[in-house]
Design an enzyme around this catalytic site. Structure first.
Site, PDB file in Angstrom:
ATOM      1  N   CYS A 157       1.633   6.321  18.701  1.00  0.00           N
ATOM      2  CA  CYS A 157       2.966   7.034  19.482  1.00  0.00           C
ATOM      3  C   CYS A 157       3.979   5.946  18.886  1.00  0.00           C
ATOM      4  O   CYS A 157       3.980   4.661  19.176  1.00  0.00           O
ATOM      5  CB  CYS A 157       3.036   6.816  20.780  1.00  0.00           C
TER       6      CYS A 157
ATOM      7  N   GLN B  64      -7.782   0.090   3.759  1.00  0.00           N
ATOM      8  CA  GLN B  64      -8.730  -0.458   4.602  1.00  0.00           C
ATOM      9  C   GLN B  64     -10.112  -0.994   4.260  1.00  0.00           C
ATOM     10  O   GLN B  64     -10.781  -1.536   5.065  1.00  0.00           O
ATOM     11  CB  GLN B  64      -8.930   0.423   5.861  1.00  0.00           C
TER      12      GLN B  64
ATOM     13  N   GLY C 186       0.840  -1.277   0.098  1.00  0.00           N
ATOM     14  CA  GLY C 186      -0.058   0.026  -0.115  1.00  0.00           C
ATOM     15  C   GLY C 186       0.830   1.287   0.034  1.00  0.00           C
ATOM     16  O   GLY C 186       0.594   2.141  -0.815  1.00  0.00           O
ATOM     17  N   THR C 187       2.004   1.302   0.630  1.00  0.00           N
ATOM     18  CA  THR C 187       2.780   2.410   0.778  1.00  0.00           C
ATOM     19  C   THR C 187       3.102   2.886  -0.509  1.00  0.00           C
ATOM     20  O   THR C 187       3.467   3.873  -0.975  1.00  0.00           O
ATOM     21  CB  THR C 187       4.126   2.168   1.794  1.00  0.00           C
TER      22      THR C 187
ATOM     23  N   ASN D 153      -7.947   4.410   8.702  1.00  0.00           N
ATOM     24  CA  ASN D 153      -7.249   3.073   9.448  1.00  0.00           C
ATOM     25  C   ASN D 153      -7.302   2.967  11.070  1.00  0.00           C
ATOM     26  O   ASN D 153      -7.377   2.130  11.653  1.00  0.00           O
ATOM     27  CB  ASN D 153      -5.779   2.861   8.878  1.00  0.00           C
TER      28      ASN D 153
ATOM     29  N   SER E  43      -3.667  -3.178  -0.604  1.00  0.00           N
ATOM     30  CA  SER E  43      -2.645  -3.888  -0.084  1.00  0.00           C
ATOM     31  C   SER E  43      -3.180  -5.370   0.513  1.00  0.00           C
ATOM     32  O   SER E  43      -3.929  -5.287   1.286  1.00  0.00           O
ATOM     33  CB  SER E  43      -2.063  -3.162   1.190  1.00  0.00           C
TER      34      SER E  43
HETATM   35  C1  LIG Z   1      -1.666  -0.310   6.015  1.00  0.00           C
HETATM   36  C2  LIG Z   1      -2.012   0.990   5.287  1.00  0.00           C
HETATM   37  C3  LIG Z   1      -1.150   1.370   4.271  1.00  0.00           C
HETATM   38  C4  LIG Z   1       0.233   0.684   3.966  1.00  0.00           C
HETATM   39  O1  LIG Z   1       0.268  -0.289   3.402  1.00  0.00           O
HETATM   40  P1  LIG Z   1       1.598  -1.489   3.415  1.00  0.00           P
HETATM   41  O2  LIG Z   1       1.038  -2.470   2.332  1.00  0.00           O
HETATM   42  O3  LIG Z   1       1.543  -1.795   4.879  1.00  0.00           O
HETATM   43  O4  LIG Z   1       2.682  -0.465   2.993  1.00  0.00           O
HETATM   44  C5  LIG Z   1      -1.655   2.547   3.740  1.00  0.00           C
HETATM   45  N1  LIG Z   1      -2.591   3.138   4.014  1.00  0.00           N
HETATM   46  C6  LIG Z   1      -3.688   2.725   4.827  1.00  0.00           C
HETATM   47  C7  LIG Z   1      -4.862   3.396   5.048  1.00  0.00           C
HETATM   48  C8  LIG Z   1      -3.092   1.439   5.503  1.00  0.00           C
HETATM   49  O5  LIG Z   1      -4.164   1.044   6.662  1.00  0.00           O
END
Ligand SMILES: *Cc1c(COP(=O)(O)O)cnc(C)c1O
Length: 390
Positions: free
Chosen positions: A328, A182, A74-75, A154, A202
């Site tokens: 945090c 999400q 996702g990142t 999230n 993701s």
């Molecule tokens: C987990 C998450 C990401 C990042 O996804 P990864 O696959 O862990 O890099 C991005 N956006 C949201 C809303 C997420 O919950």
């Protein structure tokens, strides 16, 4: 003798890879190990598996397979969407609109673009974490080249009015990106209904493996290449494909979307019971996020006079895995940017707890959490230095 319980309620952080998914992936680590770019039968099998996964991802979100690009998660998908559109439209403009409650994959990407001279508007949200489409409209200038608003948050689970926001974007000919990480498998996701030109997802958030995701790019969207190298992913995202991961993503999204009509109402009923009982039995407590426009698996509550981290430690000792609302890190004592954007005072943002449910959670798990949580909060409040202040 009571067995030690183990209750996982942090599915917004990650989900276990489902056994069916792991099984589908296994052959691609061993006998079907070919490189999809090579020119023999072994390679063609891998290539075909990647393309089948692409069709599954496309079908799950109402896209065409040519519009799906696999990424490392996702990142990366968020980074590519934002930096790629920014780079491709630099001559047109330098202004991006997003919200103040996005995942760090979006916020920090935008901050990095600001250092390169782009300008970014971080829209405020209401007390429930909703972006008002009217504020999007007001923020648009003739320099705006991208609007990026998440499908669902999230931390607090709030579902954003993305279709209305996309309409505002399109009325001004601006592409619309949404982080739907999400949302997949939790609420219906259709790129056409939502008006998404770009959408990030993701695998590990819906029963797939970590380290693989996808970016949907609507045909004719102007976007640059993100990783230079070979010709994989139609020359837009180089690097030998993560074949087992991609196969796992395809299987996981297929299962997640098929099971959603049964799973989401079941989780929502457990969510509602958790929320209702926590608010009923524990004083000085409030719900974070929207009461109804909310992901079916998200519970996020603020407890006055306590620290989220202390709640987590005590819950962990009782076998419960949860998360604070305030993400945090040891390096920062800043409370959650999401909760502060919703107007929570710092103390309450610090005292927030997020419980996110998954398909393996049972009514027994809910009962267990409800049986121990009031005692945990009471004990922490009894020793809280914050308590006497009001
Ligand atoms: C987990 C998450 C990401 C990042 O996804 P990864 O696959 O862990 O890099 C991005 N956006 C949201 C809303 C997420 O919950």
């Amino acid at each position: 003798m009571e067995e030690k319980r183990s209750v996982y309620m942090d599915h917004a952080a990650t989900t276990p890879t489902r056994p069916e998914v792991a099984r589908a992936m296994l052959p691609y680590f061993s006998e079907r190990f070919g490189n999809p770019s090579s020119l023999y039968t072994l390679a063609r099998e891998a290539k075909e598996a990647v393309e089948e996964a692409r069709r599954k991802v496309a079908a799950a979100i109402g896209a065409s397979p040519e519009e799906i690009f696999f990424t490392s998660g996702g990142t990366e998908a968020d980074n590519w969407a934002i930096k790629g559109v920014a780079a491709a439209n630099r001559k047109k403009g330098d202004h991006i609109i997003t919200s103040s409650i996005e995942h760090h994959a979006v916020i920090h990407t935008c901050e990095s673009l600001e250092k390169q001279g782009y300008r970014v508007t971080y829209l405020p949200v209401d007390e429930f974490g909703r972006v008002d489409p009217a504020t999007v409209e007001e923020a648009i200038t003739d320099q705006t080249i991208l609007i990026s608003i998440m499908t669902a948050n999230n931390e607090i689970g709030t579902i954003e009015p993305v279709a209305e926001i996309a309409k505002v974007a399109h009325d001004h000919d601006i592409p619309f990106h949404t982080d739907a990480v999400q949302a997949i498998g939790a609420i219906p996701v259709s790129v056409d209904d939502m008006g998404a030109d770009l959408l990030a997802l993701s695998a590990h958030k819906f029963g797939g493996p970590k380290g693989v995701g996808a970016l949907y790019i609507r045909k004719r969207t102007r976007i640059g290449t993100f990783i230079d190298g070979g010709a994989q992913e139609r020359g837009k995202r180089a690097g030998t494909e993560n074949v087992p991961g991609i196969v796992g993503l395809g299987r996981a999204i297929e299962l997640a979307v098929a099971e959603m009509p049964e799973k989401s109402p079941r989780l929502a009923a457990m969510r509602d019971r958790l929320i209702r009982k926590i608010l009923e039995t524990i004083p000085d407590t409030r719900l974070n996020g929207h009461p109804t426009e909310r992901l079916p698996n998200n519970v996020n509550v603020a407890f006055r006079y306590v620290e989220g981290e202390s709640i987590l430690l005590m819950l962990d000792a009782l076998g419960i895995a949860a998360s604070t609302g305030s993400a945090c890190t040891s390096a920062s004592l800043e409370p959650s940017h999401v909760l502060t954007a919703c107007g929570l005072p710092h103390e309450e943002a610090h005292g927030s707890l997020r419980l996110t449910l998954g398909s393996r959670n049972t009514d027994d798990d809910i009962d267990y959490v409800l049986s121990v949580l009031p005692g945990v909060i009471e004990r922490l409040r009894a020793i809280s230095p914050l308590r006497g202040e009001t």
